[in-house]
Design an enzyme around this catalytic site. Structure first.
Site, PDB file in Angstrom:
ATOM      1  N   GLU A   1      28.925  52.463  70.811  1.00  0.00           N
ATOM      2  CA  GLU A   1      29.725  51.743  71.805  1.00  0.00           C
ATOM      3  C   GLU A   1      31.193  52.128  71.751  1.00  0.00           C
ATOM      4  O   GLU A   1      31.630  52.844  70.849  1.00  0.00           O
ATOM      5  CB  GLU A   1      29.512  50.243  71.742  1.00  0.00           C
ATOM      6  CG  GLU A   1      29.860  49.581  70.443  1.00  0.00           C
ATOM      7  CD  GLU A   1      29.531  48.079  70.480  1.00  0.00           C
ATOM      8  OE1 GLU A   1      29.554  47.477  71.556  1.00  0.00           O
ATOM      9  OE2 GLU A   1      29.273  47.527  69.400  1.00  0.00           O
TER      10      GLU A   1
ATOM     11  N   ARG B   1      24.706  33.840  71.968  1.00  0.00           N
ATOM     12  CA  ARG B   1      25.141  34.932  71.083  1.00  0.00           C
ATOM     13  C   ARG B   1      25.888  34.375  69.876  1.00  0.00           C
ATOM     14  O   ARG B   1      25.742  34.878  68.760  1.00  0.00           O
ATOM     15  CB  ARG B   1      25.996  35.932  71.873  1.00  0.00           C
ATOM     16  CG  ARG B   1      26.236  37.214  71.111  1.00  0.00           C
ATOM     17  CD  ARG B   1      26.810  38.302  71.984  1.00  0.00           C
ATOM     18  NE  ARG B   1      28.143  37.973  72.447  1.00  0.00           N
ATOM     19  CZ  ARG B   1      28.803  38.687  73.373  1.00  0.00           C
ATOM     20  NH1 ARG B   1      28.230  39.737  73.940  1.00  0.00           N
ATOM     21  NH2 ARG B   1      30.010  38.349  73.742  1.00  0.00           N
TER      22      ARG B   1
ATOM     23  N   LYS C   1      28.674  39.149  66.681  1.00  0.00           N
ATOM     24  CA  LYS C   1      30.118  39.245  66.932  1.00  0.00           C
ATOM     25  C   LYS C   1      30.895  38.614  65.780  1.00  0.00           C
ATOM     26  O   LYS C   1      31.413  37.503  65.898  1.00  0.00           O
ATOM     27  CB  LYS C   1      30.424  38.562  68.270  1.00  0.00           C
ATOM     28  CG  LYS C   1      31.697  39.052  68.929  1.00  0.00           C
ATOM     29  CD  LYS C   1      31.706  38.699  70.392  1.00  0.00           C
ATOM     30  CE  LYS C   1      33.064  38.853  71.035  1.00  0.00           C
ATOM     31  NZ  LYS C   1      33.557  40.225  71.044  1.00  0.00           N
TER      32      LYS C   1
HETATM   33  N1  PLP Z   1      31.004  45.404  72.200  1.00  0.00           N
HETATM   34  C1  PLP Z   1      31.894  44.825  71.391  1.00  0.00           C
HETATM   35  C2  PLP Z   1      32.028  45.361  70.018  1.00  0.00           C
HETATM   36  C3  PLP Z   1      32.674  43.755  71.844  1.00  0.00           C
HETATM   37  O1  PLP Z   1      33.582  43.187  71.064  1.00  0.00           O
HETATM   38  C4  PLP Z   1      32.485  43.285  73.159  1.00  0.00           C
HETATM   39  C5  PLP Z   1      33.254  42.146  73.638  1.00  0.00           C
HETATM   40  O2  PLP Z   1      32.817  41.035  73.591  1.00  0.00           O
HETATM   41  C6  PLP Z   1      31.556  43.919  73.969  1.00  0.00           C
HETATM   42  C7  PLP Z   1      30.831  44.972  73.465  1.00  0.00           C
HETATM   43  C8  PLP Z   1      31.315  43.454  75.360  1.00  0.00           C
HETATM   44  O3  PLP Z   1      30.557  42.283  75.383  1.00  0.00           O
HETATM   45  P1  PLP Z   1      30.675  41.255  76.550  1.00  0.00           P
HETATM   46  O4  PLP Z   1      30.378  41.975  77.801  1.00  0.00           O
HETATM   47  O5  PLP Z   1      29.654  40.220  76.249  1.00  0.00           O
HETATM   48  O6  PLP Z   1      32.051  40.721  76.533  1.00  0.00           O
HETATM   49  C1  COI Z   2      35.762  40.658  74.817  1.00  0.00           C
HETATM   50  O1  COI Z   2      35.520  41.586  75.554  1.00  0.00           O
HETATM   51  O2  COI Z   2      35.766  39.487  75.200  1.00  0.00           O
HETATM   52  C2  COI Z   2      36.080  40.815  73.432  1.00  0.00           C
HETATM   53  O3  COI Z   2      35.827  39.919  72.702  1.00  0.00           O
HETATM   54  C3  COI Z   2      36.771  41.991  72.990  1.00  0.00           C
HETATM   55  C4  COI Z   2      37.810  41.593  72.000  1.00  0.00           C
HETATM   56  C5  COI Z   2      37.484  42.124  70.670  1.00  0.00           C
HETATM   57  C6  COI Z   2      39.181  41.856  72.434  1.00  0.00           C
END
Ligand code: PLP
Ligand code: COI
Length: 339
Positions: A219, A80, A183
């Site tokens: 989201e 990612r 991200k």
């Molecule tokens: N959506 C956003 C905008 C996020 O910042 C995150 C955190 O990383 C997620 C979703 C959840 O992603 P993940 O499960 O890979 O941490």
């Molecule tokens: C995560 O879930 O790891 C994130 O990066 C969320 C963060 C913006 C606090």
């Protein structure tokens, strides 16, 4: 072991001993370096400061009951971050450098890994920035990849207790064909006004709608949205949300547990048909949602009427956590054991 009250750790910066850095200069990545400084020295015209060449990841290392340290699906975070880099024209961090850097950052800070059973984890924050100068709008020639770590508790202070979230329509987080699916820091800056207002009005976060039609659920702040409807796990399909690794894992677990999984556009009207709803992500894990307030219509959707997380969310949460902490079989090969 440090004298830390692990159980009351917030999700916040916590100074640890070391961080790890690697520079991209003259077209190639250099050596992985260790630093004990919390500061970085960068050019005042660095593209990360002016033109938003910045991407980050969020992952966790867990201390298991067996004493082992595990990281969850690091390859997905590495991929990612490469997609994020590509999206805003930064140098991509090779997977091997990503892995060596996170492992090194964990090993150098083992005393800050929360013990098993304290409801905390070591959060890893890989960061990639354009560090070289530009005044014209173009990509930098130099990049810095950095990993710092921080022991953390749950992202939402409620932990696994249900939270309230808010839908509003006057701020968008990301546009279709924009940067919502990678991200990058700019997405978080764009969401801050709506997020702050939601907090001030008593909500844990904002449930963003798609910005084109404002019709579909996108989201939930820094987490994906999911719902349970009968025997089905439903989660939004949208080009402007971050593909969550937690959500991807929950879809696999839900299927494995005999549920049907649907990834499709979800309209806000459907909220009244769901049995359980929640937010999921590395930081949030699973945060059950007890109330969704539509700020514009005044309509409230309520769940968890007994005050507790629903049965399916609870099962998914327990299974995910057990795999991450090594108390359940790692059937899908998601963990990497650091030591
Ligand atoms: N959506 C956003 C905008 C996020 O910042 C995150 C955190 O990383 C997620 C979703 C959840 O992603 P993940 O499960 O890979 O941490
Ligand atoms: C995560 O879930 O790891 C994130 O990066 C969320 C963060 C913006 C606090």
């Amino acid at each position: 072991m440090e004298n830390i009250d692990w159980k009351s750790l917030p999700f916040a910066y916590f100074k640890t001993d070391y961080n790890v850095r690697c520079y991209y200069r003259n077209g190639k990545w250099g050596k992985i370096e260790t630093s004990s400084s919390e500061y970085i020295n960068i050019h005042m015209a660095a593209t990360c400061l002016h033109y938003g060449q910045e991407a980050f990841e969020g992952m966790k290392a867990f201390r298991g009951e067996d004493g082992k340290i595990r990281i969850f699906r690091w390859e997905e975070n590495a991929k990612r971050m490469q997609r994020s880099a590509d999206g805003i024209m930064m140098a991509e961090v090779p997977a091997e450098i990503f892995k060596k850097s996170i492992v090194k950052a964990i090993r150098l800070n083992t005393k800050h890994i929360p013990p098993f059973g304290e409801g905390a984890a070591l959060y890893l924050r890989p960061l990639l920035i354009g560090s070289g100068p530009q005044v014209g709008v173009k990509p930098a020639d130099e990049y810095l990849f950095l990993v710092f770590v921080s022991p953390v508790g749950p992202y939402f202070k409620e932990g696994f207790s249900p939270v309230k979230v808010q839908i509003s329509r006057d701020y968008d987080r990301a546009a279709p064909r924009g940067t919502g699916s990678i991200k990058v820091g700019g997405n978080y800056a764009a969401g801050m006004k709506a997020g702050k207002r939601a907090h001030d009005e008593g909500f844990a976060t904002v449930l963003f709608l798609d910005s084109k039609e404002q019709k579909y659920l996108d989201e939930a702040g820094p987490a994906n949205f999911f719902a349970i409807k009968g025997n089905t796990y439903v989660t939004p399909k949208s080009d402007s949300i971050l593909p969550s690794i937690t959500n991807m894992s929950l879809m696999t677990l839900a299927e494995d547990m005999g549920y049907k999984v649907e990834r499709r556009p979800i309209t806000a009207d459907e909220l009244s048909e769901f049995d359980e709803v929640g937010a999921c992500g590395t930081a949030a894990v699973i945060s059950p949602i007890k109330l969704i307030n539509d700020r514009d219509t005044g309509k409230n959707y309520e769940y968890c009427k007994d005050g507790k997380a629903g049965p399916v969310s609870t099962k998914l949460y327990n299974r995910l956590k057990a795999i991450q902490e090594g108390t359940a079989e790692d059937k899908f090969g998601w963990n990497y054991i650091v030591e």
